[in-house]
Design an enzyme around this catalytic site. Structure first.
Site, mmCIF file in Angstrom:
data_model
loop_
_atom_site.group_PDB
_atom_site.id
_atom_site.type_symbol
_atom_site.label_atom_id
_atom_site.label_comp_id
_atom_site.label_asym_id
_atom_site.label_seq_id
_atom_site.Cartn_x
_atom_site.Cartn_y
_atom_site.Cartn_z
ATOM 1 N N LEU A 232 0.857 -1.194 0.000
ATOM 2 C CA LEU A 232 0.000 0.000 0.000
ATOM 3 C C LEU A 232 0.886 1.234 0.000
ATOM 4 O O LEU A 232 1.015 1.947 1.000
ATOM 5 C CB LEU A 232 -0.941 -0.042 1.208
ATOM 6 C CG LEU A 232 -1.908 -1.219 1.204
ATOM 7 C CD1 LEU A 232 -2.745 -1.235 2.473
ATOM 8 C CD2 LEU A 232 -2.811 -1.172 -0.026
ATOM 9 N N HIS A 233 1.480 1.495 -1.165
ATOM 10 C CA HIS A 233 2.480 2.550 -1.275
ATOM 11 C C HIS A 233 1.913 3.916 -0.880
ATOM 12 O O HIS A 233 2.426 4.579 0.029
ATOM 13 C CB HIS A 233 3.013 2.608 -2.711
ATOM 14 C CG HIS A 233 3.591 1.326 -3.203
ATOM 15 N ND1 HIS A 233 4.818 0.850 -2.803
ATOM 16 C CD2 HIS A 233 3.092 0.401 -4.072
ATOM 17 C CE1 HIS A 233 5.064 -0.296 -3.406
ATOM 18 N NE2 HIS A 233 4.028 -0.595 -4.179
ATOM 19 N N ASP A 234 0.883 4.360 -1.566
ATOM 20 C CA ASP A 234 0.388 5.726 -1.360
ATOM 21 C C ASP A 234 -0.322 5.924 -0.026
ATOM 22 O O ASP A 234 -0.168 6.980 0.599
ATOM 23 C CB ASP A 234 -0.507 6.132 -2.527
ATOM 24 C CG ASP A 234 0.261 6.178 -3.847
ATOM 25 O OD1 ASP A 234 1.510 6.225 -3.798
ATOM 26 O OD2 ASP A 234 -0.365 6.166 -4.912
#
Length: 303
Positions: A232-234
């Site tokens: 869940l990068h962002d």
């Protein structure tokens, strides 16, 4: 507690959409006053459509959406991601948006809003083209930005687009270089930390159990995007703004490699006194996150 007013500069993208849901679920702490869009995960048209689809899902048509750069500063076209599906939202069934785009180019609007606010926080989770252009157009802009929270880069680990570069910085390395040379205080949440912020089956079950329209869309994104990229990068960037104490950071002087080839967009992070060579750090690089606390924060916001 006064909610932090911020612009969200993004390229939705499934994980950008999840980041929006996290931020919009915490109106007590975060006040998203505008969304500025840049081509990245998908082209500019689906990006601006997706931003509005998420705002309409959450009943936040009051937040203006501005269209921005359709290509990098120094390239005729940018890379696209294969992780988000043709529409950018992993085949979402959300309807086409009805709210209009707001007038004005994202780069100009970033400058206008920052000057009107006096001091403004910006969270950027896509290629940094809009910010780079804004800084070129308005050299005094750093005086009106209190801080930048950026999802991008890979300081101490391999990239995900090339062996050396993360996607956002690989798309527009020149824009990233302009931003990191700006003197604005930056926190960088790159692959070093976002690869720890992963989707789990238990997290998906908890989101599904909420059983609201927002949670059902979040579950769709977590399942269909997460099956390709479980990171869940962002949302990690929004989590930093909400709860920085669950992260560990290190001060560094970050520069961006801009020549062509597989190293384009590489982060060069100087940490030791020897490598700093007298330069002051220009960035806090996130290196670790309490992943369980991150997942609890996300699920709680959807509730």
């Amino acid at each position: 507690m006064t909610a932090m007013r911020f612009i969200y500069d993004c390229d939705p993208g499934a994980d950008d959409a999840l980041a929006m849901l996290l931020a919009l679920g915490r109106r007590d702490a975060l006040d998203m006053i505008a969304v500025t869009c840049v081509a990245g995960n998908v082209g500019l048209e689906p990006v601006v459509n997706n931003a509005r689809r998420i705002l309409e899902l959450t009943g936040r048509q009051d937040i203006p959406v501005y269209s921005g750069a359709a290509r990098p500063i120094m390239a005729s076209r940018g890379r696209l991601s294969i992780m988000h599906g043709a529409d950018g939202l992993a085949g979402s069934t959300l309807p086409a948006p009805t709210m209009p785009l707001s007038a004005g180019h994202a780069a100009n609007e970033i400058s206008r809003i920052a000057r009107a606010e006096g001091k403004l926080h910006i969270c950027a989770t896509g290629p940094l083209t809009n910010l780079g252009l804004a800084l070129l157009l308005d050299p005094e802009l750093p005086d009106f930005i209190s801080a930048l929270t950026i999802m991008g880069g890979a300081a101490f680990c391999p990239g995900n687009t090339t062996p050396l570069a993360e996607f956002n910085f690989a798309v527009d390395p020149h824009a990233a270089a302009i931003v990191f040379d700006s003197g604005i205080p930056i926190t960088m949440l790159g692959l070093d930390v976002t690869r720890q912020a992963t989707v789990t089956e238990d997290m998906i079950r908890q989101v599904q159990a909420i059983d609201t329209p927002v949670a059902r869309e979040a579950a769709h994104l977590l399942i269909n995007y997460g099956s390709k990229d479980p990171c869940l990068h962002d949302p990690a960037a929004i989590a930093w703004m909400l709860k920085p104490e669950i992260f560990k950071t290190v001060p560094a002087h970050v520069s961006i490699y801009t020549d062509s080839g597989p190293a384009a967009g590489q982060v060069i992070a100087a940490v030791s006194e020897r490598h700093l060579a007298g330069r002051a750090p220009n960035c806090s690089v996130a290196t670790d996150v309490d992943a369980d606390a991150f997942r609890r924060l996300f699920v709680s916001a959807l509730s």
